[in-house]
Design an enzyme around this catalytic site. Structure first.
Site, mmCIF file in Angstrom:
data_model
loop_
_atom_site.group_PDB
_atom_site.id
_atom_site.type_symbol
_atom_site.label_atom_id
_atom_site.label_comp_id
_atom_site.label_asym_id
_atom_site.label_seq_id
_atom_site.Cartn_x
_atom_site.Cartn_y
_atom_site.Cartn_z
ATOM 1 N N GLU A 22 10.219 -2.400 -62.265
ATOM 2 C CA GLU A 22 11.160 -1.440 -61.669
ATOM 3 C C GLU A 22 11.020 -1.465 -60.159
ATOM 4 O O GLU A 22 9.949 -1.753 -59.647
ATOM 5 C CB GLU A 22 10.814 0.005 -62.079
ATOM 6 N N LYS A 30 10.465 0.562 -56.770
ATOM 7 C CA LYS A 30 9.802 1.831 -56.486
ATOM 8 C C LYS A 30 10.637 2.587 -55.467
ATOM 9 O O LYS A 30 10.668 2.244 -54.285
ATOM 10 C CB LYS A 30 8.390 1.575 -55.954
ATOM 11 N N ASP A 82 11.937 5.194 -52.852
ATOM 12 C CA ASP A 82 11.206 5.905 -51.809
ATOM 13 C C ASP A 82 11.791 7.301 -51.659
ATOM 14 O O ASP A 82 12.676 7.551 -50.850
ATOM 15 C CB ASP A 82 11.324 5.123 -50.492
ATOM 16 N N TYR A 118 12.072 7.904 -64.511
ATOM 17 C CA TYR A 118 11.218 6.734 -64.722
ATOM 18 C C TYR A 118 10.152 6.910 -65.793
ATOM 19 O O TYR A 118 9.459 5.956 -66.130
ATOM 20 C CB TYR A 118 10.619 6.199 -63.427
ATOM 21 N N LYS A 163 3.281 -2.941 -53.239
ATOM 22 C CA LYS A 163 3.992 -2.402 -52.076
ATOM 23 C C LYS A 163 4.593 -3.510 -51.215
ATOM 24 O O LYS A 163 3.987 -4.574 -51.043
ATOM 25 C CB LYS A 163 3.024 -1.580 -51.211
ATOM 26 N N CYS A 168 22.352 -1.441 -10.501
ATOM 27 C CA CYS A 168 22.023 -2.520 -11.430
ATOM 28 C C CYS A 168 20.686 -3.149 -11.056
ATOM 29 O O CYS A 168 20.495 -3.546 -9.909
ATOM 30 C CB CYS A 168 23.131 -3.570 -11.405
ATOM 31 N N CYS A 205 21.635 -6.964 -9.839
ATOM 32 C CA CYS A 205 22.417 -7.305 -8.649
ATOM 33 C C CYS A 205 22.572 -6.142 -7.675
ATOM 34 O O CYS A 205 23.123 -6.307 -6.584
ATOM 35 C CB CYS A 205 23.796 -7.829 -9.043
#
Ligand code: JCF
Length: 687
Positions: A119, A121, A123, A231, A324, A418, A421
């Site tokens: 399966e 996992k 989160d 599950y 994991k 900038c 430049c």
């Protein structure tokens, strides 16, 4: 209990209506395969509400109208789990998984290969749902595994959780365990709304799910896009002799599915540990395509008898393990912020990070997007930050850990001039992006413009890489786009890491690049907002470069997908003297495109839409796309009813699933190659 016999017909009607709604709720939320429209569903629900308003004494807690309670709690009550909720032992490498398999085989004194349920996992947050006679009576968080919190009100709002079990053959007492999570799409939409409203954002879908469940007012939980996948089972009582818990894990999941729970569709049975490793790799490849976050794979010995033989060690079963994935989020330190100037002058803050291993690579830079993002994060130099690197996307900073801010943390100062430049940095009100207004005076913009011009999808000058372009600009050997065709052998050969041979190769590649297509030439110019597909539309609509370059803004807007903004950028581009001069010089250098317009109308794949998903092995993805476009097809990034073909390679995920559901024809890479060959395209041919 209301006396139902007083209203026998109404009671029967209510029962029928509730069961019909529950059925369609399951089709929609759990099976993702609705049989009626949302409007029809709403009508059924409305009918039930009306009837219940007339007969409030007949309202039952499991009625689909009773998902959202109106009274906020003052605190969560502690729940003692009847059976402890276990944690899982972890594996971090193939060797760990192989060692797990060996432990299992040794303990079972088995030489036979073991069957494992595989399966993803999820989160999210582990929860326990208790059903008595098929009615949801309690939902609880895992907590520390022994004590959790009662979140019944909150779980009731989640559409994929049945308030009443479907079917008949469930036990009197059934505790279902699963993971509550927020799918990525819902999370992104939720955060976009929060951002627009100036509210606090959630760091990731997991935190969003946790925050949403931890609401004392379930009306807030109700508007959060949460799901639950079941599950396993915990406490189970009151099965009959002929009707008992199935003998293996995957059959238990199937039973849970039949009672109305969402079961993750990636579930597979592996017949040995090699198949487990293969499953791990397959899922890892499609991880970023999945609709939800996962942090690994769970492997479980499938047979319940073998599970019982193996038993438990401390708080984890010996018969299961979580392999994991490498973490996609890590904490590190923001060392500095630099400002990069892009092709269109956009000034982008880039975070320099203390190198950290995340998402499978060492990351030392992350984008900070723009000033608004810096303000939103409230980040300072020296801060400890959480970085995300998911899939192949550019790492980004998710959040600051303010408690770790050092005393000498410095504010990030956005430059007014900038950094390359010295021109003024302009911020257009209402636009998040700040821009250097130096145009091609700015060496950074010049470099990026030339890199873009020579890139693969533009003029495709092979061998003229970024580093080389930077040297050429720094040495003032090229100042505008046309200058690249004026480079000499000596100039090239004298560059760092170059010799005469490489110089010759580049000169040859420059020569080859002169033969192009009108669409590629337009794209190569790097006009703001004119990407590949817009450039193609212009080429198709105008047929000649002169007609395109001479069009006014209203004329440009007649082209498909071109609005006033794009039209304005195009018009402005050709108003500028230096651009016109560069184009004259490019033509003088001998750039040309064979007349292709005549053949464009009835190309073999005209009118067909293709989607590419998964990895292609023999073909480069960009090449495959270019070939399809050259044959007149459209190539889209997402599958819809308008898609004609989906080309699926290994690791294909949600797009393939969707195509299968929609009954769209699926092609393999071999089919695609055959198609190209059939139409006279070989793999290396330029289109
Ligand atoms: O998806 C999950 N996060 C997940 C967690 C899946 C499982 O099959 C689990 C779990 C935690 C414990 N199984 C156990 C026994």
């Amino acid at each position: 209990m209301p006396n139902l016999s007083l209203f026998p017909d109404v009671a029967a009607e209510l029962k029928q209506l509730r069961s019909e709604i529950n059925y369609h709720n399951n089709r929609y939320h759990t099976l993702d395969d609705p049989q009626i429209s949302d409007a029809e569903y709403d009508r059924l629900l409305q009918k039930l509400k009306t009837l219940e308003t007339q007969y409030p004494e007949l309202i039952t807690p499991d009625s689909p109208t009773q998902r959202v309670g109106a009274t906020p709690l003052s605190e969560f009550v502690t729940v003692v789990h009847e059976m402890p909720m276990l944690s899982l032992d972890n594996a971090f490498s193939d060797d760990d998984l192989i060692a797990f398999n060996k432990r299992v085989q040794d303990r079972l004194k088995s030489v036979d290969e073991i069957e494992f349920a595989c399966e993803v996992k999820l989160d999210g947050l582990a929860v326990s749902l208790l059903y008595r006679d098929g009615i949801l009576v309690r939902g609880a968080t895992r907590g520390d595994g022994t004590n959790g919190e009662d979140i019944t009100q909150n779980v009731r709002t989640i559409g994929s959780i049945p308030l009443r079990l479907l079917g008949e053959n469930f036990p009197q007492i059934l505790e279902v365990r699963g993971e509550i999570y927020m799918p990525k799409a819902g999370f992104n939409k939720f955060n976009e709304k929060a951002l627009a409203a100036g509210e606090k954002l959630f760091i990731n879908p997991r935190n969003a799910a946790a925050g949403s469940l931890r609401q004392l007012d379930a009306r807030i939980t109700a508007i959060r896009p949460l799901e639950m996948c079941a599950y396993s089972v915990g406490l189970v009582e009151g099965f009959t002799e002929e009707n008992k818990l199935p003998n293996c894990h995957t059959d238990i999941l199937a039973a849970l599915g039949s009672w109305g729970f969402l079961i993750n569709r990636e579930l597979k049975v592996a017949h040995n540990i090699d198949e487990c490793l293969e499953y791990y790799r397959t899922i890892q490849l499609k991880r970023s395509d999945l609709a939800y976050d996962i942090d690994g794979i769970v492997f479980k010995v499938n047979s319940r008898k073998l599970q019982e033989e193996l038993g438990f060690i401390s708080r984890a079963p010996r018969w299961a393990i979580a392999y994991k994935f490498p973490a996609q989020e890590e904490t590190t330190i923001l060392l500095d912020v630099e400002f990069q100037v892009g092709r269109t002058g956009a000034v982008t803050p880039v975070a320099r990070l203390q190198p950290v291993f995340v998402g499978g690579v060492t990351v030392s830079n992350a984008t900070l997007h723009n000033r608004d993002e810096i303000n939103r994060l409230g980040v300072k130099i020296g801060d400890t930050v959480i970085v995300l690197r998911a899939g192949d996307v550019i790492p980004k900073i998710l959040a600051v850990i303010e408690s770790k801010r050092p005393a000498d943390a410095r504010d990030i100062i956005f430059p007014e001039h900038c950094p390359v430049c010295g021109s003024k940095v302009e911020t257009v009100p209402g636009e998040a992006v700040a821009r250097c207004d130096g145009g091609l005076i700015c060496a950074a913009q010049r470099k990026e413009a030339i890199k873009h011009f020579v890139s693969r999808k533009a003029m495709n000058v092979e061998g003229l890489g970024d580093k080389l372009v930077e040297q050429l600009v720094d040495l003032a050997l090229i100042n505008n786009l046309a200058d690249i065709y004026k480079l000499t052998r000596e100039q090239l050969a004298n560059l760092e890491r170059m010799g005469e041979k490489s110089a010759d190769n580049i000169l040859a590649a420059l020569d080859v690049s002169k033969k192009t297509t009108l669409a590629k030439f337009i794209y190569a110019l790097g006009i703001r907002e004119v990407g590949e597909s817009t450039a193609r539309n212009f080429a198709k609509a105008y047929g000649t470069f002169e007609a395109f370059a001479g069009s006014d803004e209203l004329g440009l807007q007649q082209v498909p997908d071109v609005g006033p903004v794009v039209a304005h950028f195009v018009f402005e581009f050709f108003q500028q003297e230096n651009n016109r001069l560069a184009i004259e010089q490019l033509k003088a250098a001998g750039i040309y495109w064979p007349d292709e317009i005549a053949g464009m109308v009835d190309l073999p794949l005209a009118g067909l839409t293709y989607v590419l998903t998964g990895t292609l092995e023999a073909l480069d993805r960009d090449d495959a796309k270019a070939h399809l476009l050259a044959l007149g097809a459209k190539v889209s990034g997402s599958v819809s009813a308008k898609t004609n073909y989906v080309v699926a390679g290994p690791g294909a995920g949600s797009k393939l699933q969707k195509a299968e559901e929609l009954g769209i024809k699926i092609l393999s890479e071999a089919d695609l190659l055959a198609l190209f060959t059939q139409h006279g395209l070989t793999q290396h041919e330029q289109t």
